[in-house]
Design a protein around this motif. Structure first.
Motif, PDB file in Angstrom:
ATOM      1  N   ARG A 142       0.856  -1.652  -0.209  1.00  0.00           N
ATOM      2  CA  ARG A 142      -0.244   0.323  -0.127  1.00  0.00           C
ATOM      3  C   ARG A 142       1.095   1.276   0.043  1.00  0.00           C
ATOM      4  NH1 ARG A 142      -5.078  -1.726   1.594  1.00  0.00           N
ATOM      5  NH2 ARG A 142      -5.535  -4.297   0.899  1.00  0.00           N
ATOM      6  N   ILE A 143       1.838   0.809   0.959  1.00  0.00           N
ATOM      7  CA  ILE A 143       2.982   2.440   0.972  1.00  0.00           C
ATOM      8  C   ILE A 143       3.538   2.371  -0.550  1.00  0.00           C
ATOM      9  CG2 ILE A 143       5.150   3.091   1.834  1.00  0.00           C
ATOM     10  CD1 ILE A 143       2.713   3.608   4.130  1.00  0.00           C
ATOM     11  N   MET A 144       3.892   2.056  -0.827  1.00  0.00           N
ATOM     12  CA  MET A 144       4.674   1.106  -2.341  1.00  0.00           C
ATOM     13  C   MET A 144       3.657   2.339  -3.839  1.00  0.00           C
ATOM     14  SD  MET A 144       7.754   0.210  -1.935  1.00  0.00           S
ATOM     15  CE  MET A 144       8.085   0.919  -3.942  1.00  0.00           C
ATOM     16  N   GLY A 160      11.473  -2.713  -4.301  1.00  0.00           N
ATOM     17  CA  GLY A 160      11.731  -1.973  -4.745  1.00  0.00           C
ATOM     18  C   GLY A 160      11.926  -0.335  -4.428  1.00  0.00           C
ATOM     19  N   ALA A 161      12.145  -0.475  -3.090  1.00  0.00           N
ATOM     20  CA  ALA A 161      11.406   1.101  -2.535  1.00  0.00           C
ATOM     21  C   ALA A 161      12.267   1.872  -2.193  1.00  0.00           C
ATOM     22  CB  ALA A 161      10.875   0.658  -1.450  1.00  0.00           C
ATOM     23  N   GLN A 162      13.959   0.748  -2.570  1.00  0.00           N
ATOM     24  CA  GLN A 162      14.978   1.848  -2.394  1.00  0.00           C
ATOM     25  C   GLN A 162      15.273   3.214  -3.912  1.00  0.00           C
ATOM     26  OE1 GLN A 162      17.526  -1.458  -1.230  1.00  0.00           O
ATOM     27  NE2 GLN A 162      18.624   0.193   0.351  1.00  0.00           N
ATOM     28  N   GLU A 163      15.501   2.339  -5.117  1.00  0.00           N
ATOM     29  CA  GLU A 163      15.067   3.217  -5.967  1.00  0.00           C
ATOM     30  C   GLU A 163      14.046   3.879  -5.831  1.00  0.00           C
ATOM     31  OE1 GLU A 163      14.640   2.607 -10.994  1.00  0.00           O
ATOM     32  OE2 GLU A 163      14.533   0.229  -9.470  1.00  0.00           O
ATOM     33  N   ILE A 164      12.584   4.195  -5.693  1.00  0.00           N
ATOM     34  CA  ILE A 164      11.801   5.112  -5.567  1.00  0.00           C
ATOM     35  C   ILE A 164      11.689   6.030  -4.844  1.00  0.00           C
ATOM     36  CG2 ILE A 164       9.848   3.977  -4.597  1.00  0.00           C
ATOM     37  CD1 ILE A 164       8.345   4.477  -6.780  1.00  0.00           C
ATOM     38  N   VAL A 165      12.385   5.834  -2.986  1.00  0.00           N
ATOM     39  CA  VAL A 165      12.693   6.890  -2.594  1.00  0.00           C
ATOM     40  C   VAL A 165      14.215   7.723  -2.713  1.00  0.00           C
ATOM     41  CG1 VAL A 165      13.260   7.134  -0.099  1.00  0.00           C
ATOM     42  CG2 VAL A 165      11.755   5.471  -0.546  1.00  0.00           C
ATOM     43  N   ARG A 166      14.589   6.998  -3.636  1.00  0.00           N
ATOM     44  CA  ARG A 166      16.552   7.753  -4.288  1.00  0.00           C
ATOM     45  C   ARG A 166      15.635   9.093  -5.009  1.00  0.00           C
ATOM     46  NH1 ARG A 166      18.835   3.902  -5.473  1.00  0.00           N
ATOM     47  NH2 ARG A 166      20.034   3.244  -3.668  1.00  0.00           N
ATOM     48  N   ALA A 180      12.884  11.588   2.077  1.00  0.00           N
ATOM     49  CA  ALA A 180      12.942  10.826   1.035  1.00  0.00           C
ATOM     50  C   ALA A 180      14.771  10.084   1.693  1.00  0.00           C
ATOM     51  CB  ALA A 180      13.604  11.541  -0.245  1.00  0.00           C
ATOM     52  N   ARG A 181      15.514  11.392   2.304  1.00  0.00           N
ATOM     53  CA  ARG A 181      17.274  11.406   2.511  1.00  0.00           C
ATOM     54  C   ARG A 181      16.660   9.971   3.456  1.00  0.00           C
ATOM     55  NH1 ARG A 181      19.128  16.988   1.068  1.00  0.00           N
ATOM     56  NH2 ARG A 181      19.721  16.785  -1.024  1.00  0.00           N
ATOM     57  N   GLN A 182      15.939  10.540   4.054  1.00  0.00           N
ATOM     58  CA  GLN A 182      16.411   9.974   5.681  1.00  0.00           C
ATOM     59  C   GLN A 182      15.031   7.977   5.906  1.00  0.00           C
ATOM     60  OE1 GLN A 182      13.876  11.697   9.499  1.00  0.00           O
ATOM     61  NE2 GLN A 182      14.128  13.470   8.596  1.00  0.00           N
ATOM     62  N   VAL A 232       2.910  11.752  -1.308  1.00  0.00           N
ATOM     63  CA  VAL A 232       4.179  11.365  -1.242  1.00  0.00           C
ATOM     64  C   VAL A 232       5.033  11.674  -0.426  1.00  0.00           C
ATOM     65  CG1 VAL A 232       6.301  11.411  -1.686  1.00  0.00           C
ATOM     66  CG2 VAL A 232       4.383  11.061  -3.793  1.00  0.00           C
ATOM     67  N   PRO A 233       5.007  13.586   0.464  1.00  0.00           N
ATOM     68  CA  PRO A 233       5.441  13.238   1.887  1.00  0.00           C
ATOM     69  C   PRO A 233       5.013  12.677   2.484  1.00  0.00           C
ATOM     70  CG  PRO A 233       4.958  15.799   0.489  1.00  0.00           C
ATOM     71  CD  PRO A 233       4.129  14.185   0.095  1.00  0.00           C
ATOM     72  N   HIS A 234       3.529  13.073   2.877  1.00  0.00           N
ATOM     73  CA  HIS A 234       3.367  11.670   4.045  1.00  0.00           C
ATOM     74  C   HIS A 234       3.994   9.903   4.199  1.00  0.00           C
ATOM     75  CE1 HIS A 234       0.225  14.785   5.250  1.00  0.00           C
ATOM     76  NE2 HIS A 234      -0.086  14.795   4.219  1.00  0.00           N
ATOM     77  N   ALA A 235       3.749   9.997   3.064  1.00  0.00           N
ATOM     78  CA  ALA A 235       4.547   8.422   3.069  1.00  0.00           C
ATOM     79  C   ALA A 235       5.701   8.517   2.945  1.00  0.00           C
ATOM     80  CB  ALA A 235       3.955   7.555   1.388  1.00  0.00           C
ATOM     81  N   LEU A 236       6.447   9.084   2.758  1.00  0.00           N
ATOM     82  CA  LEU A 236       7.801   9.239   2.874  1.00  0.00           C
ATOM     83  C   LEU A 236       8.455   8.597   4.513  1.00  0.00           C
ATOM     84  CD1 LEU A 236       9.701  11.226   0.505  1.00  0.00           C
ATOM     85  CD2 LEU A 236       9.694   9.156   0.688  1.00  0.00           C
TER      86      LEU A 236
END
Length: 384
Positions: A317-319, A354-360, A374-376, A330-334
């Protein structure tokens, strides 16, 4: 200083003369003049006509323009029969649906008059509450004025003791409206509002139950009432299962406000509220999604609730929200991801999706808040 009521009544008298000489002969103008008649039957017919006429927006404004608010307030204060006072309250409730009329009612002392009417007979009280409810729907100054006029203790007394369904429902509606203001909500909480409202949270009357939930949700802005409102989490969860969009939006305000309390976690887990919250991450309603994400962010601070979040399939769901790219969500999801990654199982599931790629990709966002979150989140996702 001249008496403003005398001036208005003099204006009405001149209006009557004008009508007789070919001036304003509209039914509304004639009815406003008849409100000041000494004959209760004439007054009753006039105010009933005004009620029907003010079902239309243009006539609400016309009542104000024709100086009709003052005699309605006088009839509410001084009407010789309860039916006259009840009908005056009804007319004022209709007129208060217009913003300019709300201001005029307030300037003419209407909030004080309506608050004083809350100790009258039940039909009068119900209509006075309906008028106060409409007056306090939008503007904070009206909510504050109602509190200063002493409406809160009277309304809570009604909620705690009234057996009249219409009056009780109106009192709950009014409480829900005034508690939108944080200072007023604090006064309601200090006066014991949560206790009396909670008595109706499992009412067999659907309207009473709904407005009790709305009132508690609005009151949840007052942190001092949280310990009591937490007892309603199970009822909130049950209500969410009904799928009523309007009710969901109201209830989620309370769920967000309560979800940061460690003392509420067992209620969230035990009531089945967490799966309902997670399900709203797929809602077509952006505001509801945002509220659900805020609740998830708060809940994810607790070990207990993270287990429940994982069982509710929080990772996909988060993805879904992160892939959707909505700048509001997006800020809330991050921020939710930051807290969810404390749990190793959720962290691995997010990485696998695949969270790392999309968060990056959000670390270069033009929005500083999104970039920082996103960085955190990326740092937490990278923990082994």
């Amino acid at each position: 200083m001249d008496d403003p009521m005398a001036a208005i009544l003099a204006n009405l008298s001149s209006g009557l003369a004008a009508a007789e000489s070919g001036g304003d002969t509209s039914p509304l103008a004639a009815n406003i003049i008849s409100l000041s008649s000494g004959d209760p039957l004439v007054q009753e017919r006039a105010v009933r006509d005004i009620i029907n006429l003010t079902l239309h927006e243009s006539n609400r404004v016309a009542v104000k323009q024709k100086d009709g608010i003052a005699p309605l307030l006088k009839l509410l204060r001084e009407g010789s029969k309860p039916i006259l006072r009840t009908l005056a309250g009804h007319a004022l409730a209709n007129i208060a649906l217009n913003a300019d009329c709300r201001n005029d009612i307030t300037l003419q002392g209407g909030i004080n008059t309506l608050s004083a009417a809350l100790t009258d007979e039940p039909p009068v009280v119900e209509r006075a509450l309906a008028a106060l409810c409409n007056l306090c729907t939008v503007e904070d100054d009206k909510r504050i004025a109602a509190a200063r006029a002493g409406a809160i203790p009277k309304t809570l007394q009604i909620i705690g003791s009234s057996n009249d369904k219409a009056t009780l429902t109106a009192a709950l509606m009014f409480t829900a409206n005034i508690c939108v203001n944080a200072n007023v909500a604090a006064q309601v909480g200090i006066d014991g509002g949560a206790d009396v409202i909670l008595r109706h949270i499992n009412s067999t009357d659907p309207q009473q139950q709904k407005f009790a939930m709305y009132a508690l949700s609005a009151l949840s802005i007052h942190t001092g009432s949280h310990a009591k409102i937490e007892r309603a989490i199970g009822a909130f969860a049950q209500a969410l299962r009904l799928g009523d969009p309007e009710m969901e939006a109201k209830i989620f305000v309370a769920l967000v406000n309560l979800s940061g309390n460690e003392s509420a976690i067992n209620d969230f887990v035990g009531s089945g509220a967490i799966p309902e919250i997670v399900n709203r991450l797929n809602s077509p309603n952006t505001m509801l999604q945002a509220l659900a994400l805020q609740a998830v962010q708060n809940l994810a601070m607790s070990d207990n609730s993270r287990v429940s979040l994982e069982r509710s399939s929080i990772s996909p769901r988060i993805m879904g929200v992160l892939r959707g790219g909505n700048p509001t969500l997006v800020p809330h999801a991050l921020r939710a991801t930051i807290n969810l990654c404390i749990d190793a199982n959720i962290r691995r599931a997010l990485r696998s999706d695949g969270a790392q790629e999309i968060v990056r990709s959000y670390t270069t966002s033009s929005d500083p808040g999104t970039q920082d979150a996103a960085r955190q989140a990326l740092n937490n996702l990278s923990v082994n």
